[in-house]
Design a protein around this motif. Structure first.
Motif, mmCIF file in Angstrom:
data_model
loop_
_atom_site.group_PDB
_atom_site.id
_atom_site.type_symbol
_atom_site.label_atom_id
_atom_site.label_comp_id
_atom_site.label_asym_id
_atom_site.label_seq_id
_atom_site.Cartn_x
_atom_site.Cartn_y
_atom_site.Cartn_z
ATOM 1 N N PHE A 12 0.947 -1.169 -0.190
ATOM 2 C CA PHE A 12 -0.039 -0.097 0.047
ATOM 3 C C PHE A 12 0.824 1.095 -0.110
ATOM 4 N N ALA A 13 0.327 2.299 -0.630
ATOM 5 C CA ALA A 13 0.999 3.537 -0.668
ATOM 6 C C ALA A 13 1.145 4.032 0.682
ATOM 7 N N SER A 14 2.236 4.854 1.247
ATOM 8 C CA SER A 14 2.190 5.494 2.326
ATOM 9 C C SER A 14 3.038 7.032 2.014
ATOM 10 N N GLU A 15 2.569 8.054 2.332
ATOM 11 C CA GLU A 15 3.197 9.161 2.045
ATOM 12 C C GLU A 15 4.312 9.605 3.215
ATOM 13 N N ILE A 16 5.235 10.253 2.663
ATOM 14 C CA ILE A 16 6.452 10.702 3.360
ATOM 15 C C ILE A 16 6.069 11.878 3.926
ATOM 16 N N LEU A 17 5.881 12.039 5.399
ATOM 17 C CA LEU A 17 5.659 13.062 6.043
ATOM 18 C C LEU A 17 6.867 13.928 6.434
ATOM 19 N N ASP A 18 7.762 13.352 6.739
ATOM 20 C CA ASP A 18 9.287 14.048 6.985
ATOM 21 C C ASP A 18 10.308 13.144 6.850
ATOM 22 N N VAL A 19 11.533 13.750 6.634
ATOM 23 C CA VAL A 19 12.722 13.006 6.516
ATOM 24 C C VAL A 19 13.666 13.539 7.760
ATOM 25 N N ILE A 20 14.253 12.726 8.617
ATOM 26 C CA ILE A 20 15.042 13.349 9.600
ATOM 27 C C ILE A 20 16.664 12.585 9.372
ATOM 28 N N ARG A 21 17.467 13.543 9.166
ATOM 29 C CA ARG A 21 18.932 13.149 8.799
ATOM 30 C C ARG A 21 19.565 12.655 10.220
ATOM 31 N N HIS A 22 20.185 11.503 10.300
ATOM 32 C CA HIS A 22 21.038 11.297 11.523
ATOM 33 C C HIS A 22 22.495 11.495 11.275
ATOM 34 N N THR A 23 23.041 10.738 9.993
ATOM 35 C CA THR A 23 24.383 10.632 9.725
ATOM 36 C C THR A 23 24.291 10.846 8.057
ATOM 37 N N LYS A 24 25.266 10.760 7.316
ATOM 38 C CA LYS A 24 25.504 10.781 5.964
ATOM 39 C C LYS A 24 24.715 9.564 5.251
ATOM 40 N N LYS A 25 24.733 8.536 5.989
ATOM 41 C CA LYS A 25 23.999 7.303 5.314
ATOM 42 C C LYS A 25 22.639 6.841 5.732
ATOM 43 N N GLU A 26 22.596 7.620 7.188
ATOM 44 C CA GLU A 26 21.221 7.036 7.727
ATOM 45 C C GLU A 26 20.020 8.265 8.090
ATOM 46 N N TYR A 27 18.738 7.953 7.686
ATOM 47 C CA TYR A 27 18.034 8.742 7.933
ATOM 48 C C TYR A 27 16.761 8.211 8.419
ATOM 49 N N THR A 28 15.632 8.828 9.158
ATOM 50 C CA THR A 28 14.531 8.312 9.511
ATOM 51 C C THR A 28 13.240 8.861 8.525
ATOM 52 N N PHE A 29 12.696 7.893 7.867
ATOM 53 C CA PHE A 29 11.435 8.443 7.055
ATOM 54 C C PHE A 29 10.239 8.353 7.841
ATOM 55 N N ARG A 30 9.491 9.363 8.138
ATOM 56 C CA ARG A 30 8.183 9.450 8.719
ATOM 57 C C ARG A 30 7.131 9.088 7.866
#
Length: 266
Positions: A12-30
């Protein structure tokens, strides 16, 4: 969005509400999501023509979930090209997750390393909101200060819990703890080690030696839980890649009591 209840194979499709950067290679997608989900469960994230990858839930909120990704392959490379307002395709949630009732009103030691912090982030944050938070101990390890995830959470955990934050190595002048997470297991003060619970998540060698450290400290085998989230593949028990003996990690886990998962740490 919620999971497809008629056909578990259809994402199912889910909208990306926010993107939080932690490091150069690791992000959290809300991502938008409405439905039941527990810490320790995981979703399959898919991108048409590129494939899919299992990602553990790193945060749960009202009408959203957090998925923390490391850019390491075709699927995650493509996911990193998508940002706020775009959509990702999800299947899940899968797995049993952590049963929080097992850890309430008791002393707990959580040990997590690297991206293994993601599956237990919701567990530790819940502990931080409890009135007996002083009985909750957390050892978190990262490769270096630059590789730390969830820095805002770490500050809150440090204020409310017995947090031991360590790095494998650091530049000269770093004033924090240095060393593997196993180094600090003997130093954590546990009131009643025979009744205390422990949770271990991280790379297989780290989990194996952490469990050894817990047993040497006096923890009972039946009071230790581990997550085999790194062994996920299809999520539905069809591909067989996560089968270990008679267990399918995606169906029977990924959270296991140590008494039923000893051979999984070999």
């Amino acid at each position: 969005m919620a999971a497809n209840e008629k056909n578990p194979y259809i994402p199912f499709a889910s909208e990306i509400l926010d993107v939080i950067r932690h490091t150069k290679k690791e992000y959290t997608f809300r991502l938008s999501y409405s439905g039941a989900v527990k810490p320790g469960q995981f979703f399959e994230v898919s991108v048409p023509k590129f494939g899919e990858a299992p990602i553990s839930v790193s945060g749960i909120g009202k009408d959203y979930i957090d998925l923390t990704l490391r850019k390491v392959g075709r699927v995650t490379d493509e996911v990193f090209e998508k940002y706020k307002g775009q959509t990702l395709l999800l299947r899940g949630p899968y797995g049993n997750g952590f049963d929080m009732d097992l850890y309430r009103n008791r002393e707990v030691l959580v040990i997590a390393g690297g991206t293994g912090v993601s599956p237990v982030r919701g567990v530790v944050s819940a502990f931080a909101d409890e009135p007996d938070a002083a009985d909750k101990h957390v050892i978190v390890g990262f490769k270096s200060p630059d590789d730390m995830l969830f820095r805002d959470d770490l500050k809150i955990w440090d204020e409310r819990l017995d947090l031991w934050l360590t790095v494998d190595g650091a530049p000269e002048g770093y004033d924090g703890k240095i060393g593997l997470v196993t180094k600090y297991i003997p130093d954590v003060k546990i009131r009643d080690v025979e009744k205390a619970a422990a949770i271990v998540v991280g790379p297989p060698p780290m989990m194996r030696f952490s469990v050894m450290g817990l047993l040497e400290k006096g923890f009972r085998e039946e009071n230790i839980w581990v997550s085999q989230e790194r062994k996920m593949c299809c999520g539905l028990g069809k591909c067989g890649h996560c089968r270990i003996g008679e267990k399918y990690v995606c169906l029977d886990g990924p959270v296991f009591n140590y008494t039923e998962s000893k051979n999984m740490l070999d």
